[in-house]
Motif scaffolding. Structure first.
Motif, mmCIF file in Angstrom:
data_model
loop_
_atom_site.group_PDB
_atom_site.id
_atom_site.type_symbol
_atom_site.label_atom_id
_atom_site.label_comp_id
_atom_site.label_asym_id
_atom_site.label_seq_id
_atom_site.Cartn_x
_atom_site.Cartn_y
_atom_site.Cartn_z
ATOM 1 N N UNK A 3 0.834 -1.200 0.000
ATOM 2 C CA UNK A 3 0.000 0.000 0.000
ATOM 3 C C UNK A 3 0.872 1.254 0.000
ATOM 4 N N UNK A 4 1.720 1.376 -0.993
ATOM 5 C CA UNK A 4 2.674 2.491 -1.030
ATOM 6 C C UNK A 4 1.989 3.848 -1.150
ATOM 7 N N UNK A 5 0.737 3.878 -1.608
ATOM 8 C CA UNK A 5 0.012 5.134 -1.747
ATOM 9 C C UNK A 5 -0.628 5.606 -0.435
ATOM 10 N N UNK A 6 -0.455 4.851 0.638
ATOM 11 C CA UNK A 6 -1.024 5.227 1.935
ATOM 12 C C UNK A 6 0.109 5.530 2.925
ATOM 13 N N UNK A 7 -0.110 6.483 3.823
ATOM 14 C CA UNK A 7 0.909 6.751 4.850
ATOM 15 C C UNK A 7 1.021 5.579 5.831
ATOM 16 N N UNK A 8 2.165 5.460 6.469
ATOM 17 C CA UNK A 8 2.415 4.351 7.401
ATOM 18 C C UNK A 8 1.453 4.311 8.574
ATOM 19 N N UNK A 9 0.891 5.437 8.960
ATOM 20 C CA UNK A 9 -0.010 5.471 10.120
ATOM 21 C C UNK A 9 -1.491 5.388 9.732
ATOM 22 N N UNK A 10 -1.786 5.014 8.507
ATOM 23 C CA UNK A 10 -3.164 4.875 8.029
ATOM 24 C C UNK A 10 -3.722 3.523 8.475
ATOM 25 N N UNK A 11 -4.821 3.497 9.229
ATOM 26 C CA UNK A 11 -5.409 2.230 9.666
ATOM 27 C C UNK A 11 -5.769 1.286 8.519
ATOM 28 N N UNK A 12 -6.013 1.816 7.340
ATOM 29 C CA UNK A 12 -6.304 0.949 6.194
ATOM 30 C C UNK A 12 -5.061 0.169 5.750
ATOM 31 N N UNK A 13 -3.897 0.605 6.200
ATOM 32 C CA UNK A 13 -2.657 -0.067 5.824
ATOM 33 C C UNK A 13 -2.307 -1.222 6.762
ATOM 34 N N UNK A 14 -2.871 -1.205 7.972
ATOM 35 C CA UNK A 14 -2.557 -2.259 8.931
ATOM 36 C C UNK A 14 -3.663 -2.392 9.962
ATOM 37 N N UNK A 15 -4.096 -3.620 10.241
ATOM 38 C CA UNK A 15 -5.112 -3.806 11.279
ATOM 39 C C UNK A 15 -4.592 -3.445 12.667
ATOM 40 N N UNK A 16 -3.294 -3.368 12.829
ATOM 41 C CA UNK A 16 -2.733 -3.003 14.129
ATOM 42 C C UNK A 16 -3.008 -1.558 14.501
ATOM 43 N N UNK A 17 -3.412 -0.758 13.521
ATOM 44 C CA UNK A 17 -3.621 0.672 13.740
ATOM 45 C C UNK A 17 -5.092 1.054 13.885
ATOM 46 N N UNK A 18 -5.955 0.089 13.963
ATOM 47 C CA UNK A 18 -7.381 0.386 14.007
ATOM 48 C C UNK A 18 -8.042 -0.241 15.233
ATOM 49 N N UNK A 19 -9.298 0.053 15.425
ATOM 50 C CA UNK A 19 -10.078 -0.501 16.530
ATOM 51 C C UNK A 19 -10.447 -1.942 16.198
ATOM 52 N N UNK A 20 -9.951 -2.866 16.971
ATOM 53 C CA UNK A 20 -10.224 -4.293 16.764
ATOM 54 C C UNK A 20 -11.300 -4.814 17.711
ATOM 55 N N UNK A 21 -11.762 -3.986 18.616
ATOM 56 C CA UNK A 21 -12.604 -4.432 19.725
ATOM 57 C C UNK A 21 -13.932 -5.059 19.301
ATOM 58 N N UNK A 22 -14.397 -4.782 18.108
ATOM 59 C CA UNK A 22 -15.690 -5.327 17.669
ATOM 60 C C UNK A 22 -15.540 -6.594 16.838
ATOM 61 N N UNK A 23 -14.313 -7.090 16.715
ATOM 62 C CA UNK A 23 -14.092 -8.317 15.957
ATOM 63 C C UNK A 23 -14.645 -9.528 16.697
ATOM 64 N N UNK A 24 -15.066 -10.539 15.972
ATOM 65 C CA UNK A 24 -15.453 -11.797 16.618
ATOM 66 C C UNK A 24 -14.187 -12.502 17.101
ATOM 67 N N UNK A 25 -14.323 -13.602 17.808
ATOM 68 C CA UNK A 25 -13.133 -14.350 18.218
ATOM 69 C C UNK A 25 -12.247 -14.681 17.015
ATOM 70 N N UNK A 26 -10.938 -14.607 17.219
ATOM 71 C CA UNK A 26 -9.974 -14.841 16.146
ATOM 72 C C UNK A 26 -9.195 -16.121 16.381
#
Length: 106
Positions: A3-26
């Motif tokens: 995803x070179x067109x996105x900045x490194x801190x963009x949540x769309x570039x990594x799930x580690x940067x977004x809210x995961x709290x509503x995910x089902x069990x993984x």
């Protein structure tokens, strides 16, 4: 890299940067020689910190995507069995929790 067109801190570039709290069990699985092992461990940690139930399996000395060959590796068969078991339990509990009004007959 992908995803070179996105900045490194963009949540769309990594799930580690977004809210995961509503995910089902993984169910997260990796191998000790996996190129994405660090990512798998970080996702497990981040999701757990945000209250997500995570089952994580790290297996030794396998190749990337080993679970795609369950007839060739016993570890793949066990991994797929674990995933199926977790999914089955999740589906069973969802069915048991639904009310008759929510159940559709076909």
């Amino acid at each position: 890299m992908a995803l070179v067109h996105r900045p490194n801190n963009d949540p769309a570039a990594s799930p580690l940067l977004t809210d995961l709290s509503r995910l089902p069990p993984l169910f997260i699985t990796a191998t000790t020689t996996e190129v994405l092992l660090d990512n798998s461990l970080l996702l497990t940690l981040q999701a757990t910190r945000q209250g997500v139930t995570v089952k994580s399996e790290i297996l030794p000395n396998l190749f990337h995507m080993w679970h795609m060959w369950p007839d060739a590796t016993p570890q793949a068969a066990r991994t797929l069995g674990s995933a199926a078991s977790l999914l089955g339990r999740r589906c069973d509990s969802s069915i048991a929790l639904s009310s008759p009004a929510e159940t559709t007959k076909t």
